[in-house]
Design an enzyme around this catalytic site. Structure first.
Site, PDB file in Angstrom:
ATOM      1  N   GLY A 230       0.774  -1.234   0.000  1.00  0.00           N
ATOM      2  CA  GLY A 230       0.000   0.000   0.000  1.00  0.00           C
ATOM      3  C   GLY A 230       0.800   1.276   0.000  1.00  0.00           C
ATOM      4  N   GLU A 272       4.701  -6.309   2.121  1.00  0.00           N
ATOM      5  CA  GLU A 272       4.408  -6.925   0.823  1.00  0.00           C
ATOM      6  C   GLU A 272       3.941  -5.836  -0.149  1.00  0.00           C
ATOM      7  OE1 GLU A 272       1.658 -10.124   1.832  1.00  0.00           O
ATOM      8  OE2 GLU A 272       0.017  -8.705   1.983  1.00  0.00           O
ATOM      9  N   GLY A 274       3.864  -3.808  -3.675  1.00  0.00           N
ATOM     10  CA  GLY A 274       3.939  -4.053  -5.114  1.00  0.00           C
ATOM     11  C   GLY A 274       4.206  -2.757  -5.843  1.00  0.00           C
ATOM     12  N   ARG A 275       3.236  -1.832  -5.716  1.00  0.00           N
ATOM     13  CA  ARG A 275       3.268  -0.581  -6.466  1.00  0.00           C
ATOM     14  C   ARG A 275       4.594   0.170  -6.340  1.00  0.00           C
ATOM     15  NH1 ARG A 275      -1.334   2.125  -7.720  1.00  0.00           N
ATOM     16  NH2 ARG A 275      -2.390   0.928  -6.112  1.00  0.00           N
ATOM     17  N   ARG A 310      -5.536   1.947 -15.631  1.00  0.00           N
ATOM     18  CA  ARG A 310      -5.753   2.749 -14.421  1.00  0.00           C
ATOM     19  C   ARG A 310      -6.455   4.084 -14.683  1.00  0.00           C
ATOM     20  NH1 ARG A 310      -2.463   4.615 -11.433  1.00  0.00           N
ATOM     21  NH2 ARG A 310      -3.439   4.144  -9.456  1.00  0.00           N
ATOM     22  N   TYR A 314      -9.926   4.142 -12.695  1.00  0.00           N
ATOM     23  CA  TYR A 314      -9.883   4.924 -11.449  1.00  0.00           C
ATOM     24  C   TYR A 314      -9.794   6.419 -11.696  1.00  0.00           C
ATOM     25  CZ  TYR A 314      -7.770   0.442  -9.821  1.00  0.00           C
ATOM     26  OH  TYR A 314      -7.473  -0.856  -9.561  1.00  0.00           O
ATOM     27  N   CYS A 341     -13.520   0.849 -28.493  1.00  0.00           N
ATOM     28  CA  CYS A 341     -14.856   1.406 -28.700  1.00  0.00           C
ATOM     29  C   CYS A 341     -15.492   1.663 -27.337  1.00  0.00           C
ATOM     30  CB  CYS A 341     -15.705   0.447 -29.519  1.00  0.00           C
ATOM     31  SG  CYS A 341     -14.947   0.064 -31.089  1.00  0.00           S
TER      32      CYS A 341
END
Ligand SMILES: *Cc1c(COP(=O)(O)O)cnc(C)c1O
Length: 420
Positions: A230, A272, A274-275, A310, A314, A341
């Site tokens: 996070g 843990e 990721g980003r 993304r 978002y 489309c």
């Protein structure tokens, strides 16, 4: 406004494009290595510190191998991610399996690899026992519910489908001990793309206090706490990265005050993320196909939402650089689009950019996490190649682009002859 830098020049990209047609994702090996080294260095005080790279962010075995080389494990949440970890010769406690709504076959594979299984629900204790057996080492995922407000992206923990309630955590450890487990971890994941460093210190305090409570109430000694991922990244030029040294020193202070004081030292600390591990070091490179002038100005790329979803799902900001025009004034406003489309197939809306022409090369920043990974095939769009800029300046392909044959591989056209 801070400048968003690139690890390559326009000339380098032009020569890469000669043998690798756009669009493609390209990752910067030295950026990834230096960044993760700093993270691990920041936590060098913490006993048994380990970062388990959240594979879902960039599920490419070449990137996973780089991270393994730097001392990271893998955080997997599906069968395919476990298989990738196996291919990278990660095993046993180098793998965390943090899944939810988990099918039996995934628990079985995780057990076969000796991965640390992180249970998402109380009912999974008996399910795991039935389908794969209870391992010696087991972890529980805690959902603090009303005791914690989530951040904007992950939402309110009470509304989140993940994890055990506090009472279930206590019951869970007791039940697992009865069933033969002897080593225990405690996990939570309450933020996503959070840039406030205090948030991660608060999460550590929450888990440390719970670990002490579990020790006192249930006689269970927690061997590690996993603070989840996070940690956010500065997608916007005016944002700053999370100060992981400050996160670490805040956690160290809490560790001494809570864990050492309760006699629970040494207790391992895991992350843990990721980003923050790959996100800033991946770039989507695309060419401008068309400039369209109607009610607005559109720059149409040869990449689309299938390469990076993304912004569309978002409304996420991704910085865009037009190569060779870095120093030109951003005096033209564009919607930067793909060809799906779907009118939400836009990488940017009303973005001030330098004047763009067809043939310009556009780099979309911070695409190294949940970029290629979220690719899909709607409209028959094919997932792009992934390239790696090595530390010595070489560029290698670490995943080829999909071909239309890959897309049709699940269809048997021969059967069409017999079908009427
Ligand atoms: C997605 C996820 C992570 C990684 O999150 P980032 O925001 O990429 O750091 C870690 N743990 C779990 C359980 C996740 O679902």
């Amino acid at each position: 406004m801070l400048k968003k830098n690139l690890p390559f020049t326009k000339q380098q990209i032009e020569s890469i494009i000669e043998s690798n047609p756009t669009p493609f994702h390209i990752y910067d090996e030295s950026g990834i290595r230096n960044n993760v080294r700093k993270l691990i260095q920041d936590f060098s005080w913490a006993p048994g510190f380990k970062e388990y790279f959240a594979v879902k962010a960039a599920p490419n075995p070449f990137l996973m191998k780089i991270l393994k080389d730097e001392g990271c494990g893998a955080d997997c949440s599906s069968l395919a991610e476990l298989l990738l970890a196996e291919k990278c010769e990660l095993s046993s406690e180098q793998i965390m399996f943090s899944s939810n709504d988990t099918p039996a076959i995934e628990f079985q594979k995780a057990r076969a690899l000796g991965a640390i299984i992180n249970l998402d629900d109380f009912s999974h204790i008996s399910y795991l026992e039935k389908h794969a057996g209870i391992p010696q080492l087991i972890c529980l995922r805690y959902n603090p519910g009303p005791l914690r407000s989530g951040n904007a992206i992950i939402g309110n923990p009470e509304e989140a489908k993940y994890g055990f309630t506090r009472e279930q955590v206590h019951q869970g450890y007791r039940l697992l001990a009865q069933k033969g487990a002897s080593r225990f971890g405690l996990h939570t994941m309450v933020a996503s793309n959070e840039l406030n460093h205090q948030y991660f210190i608060d999460t550590a305090i929450m888990l440390f206090e719970l670990a002490v409570e579990v020790y006192k109430n249930d006689g269970i000694r927690i061997e590690f706490v996993n603070l989840g991922g996070g940690i956010g990244i500065p997608y916007r030029p005016e944002q700053n990265p999370v100060d992981t040294a400050a996160v670490s020193s805040g956690i160290k202070e809490a560790y001494e005050r809570i864990i050492v004081a309760a006699g629970l030292h040494p207790m391992k600390i895991f992350l843990e993320c990721g980003r923050m591990i790959t996100g800033p070091f991946g770039y989507l490179v695309s060419k401008v196909l068309h400039i369209k002038n109607t009610y607005k100005k559109y720059a149409g790329l040869d990449a689309c939402m299938a390469n990076l979803m993304r912004p569309a799902i978002y409304g996420a900001y991704h910085h865009i650089t037009v190569l060779g025009k870095e120093n030109e004034p951003c005096n033209t406003t564009y919607d930067v689009t793909g060809s799906l489309c779907e009118n939400n197939d836009k990488f940017a809306i009303d973005r001030p950019l330098p004047e763009i022409e067809p043939g310009d090369i556009v780099v979309i920043h911070d695409a190294g996490a949940h970029g290629h990974a979220m690719g899909f095939n709607y409209n028959g769009k094919l997932r792009s190649a992934e390239l790696l800029l090595r530390e010595n300046g070489d560029v290698i392909q670490i995943r080829r682009a999909e071909k239309v044959e890959d897309h049709f591989a699940t269809l048997d056209f021969d059967q069409l002859k017999y079908f009427s």
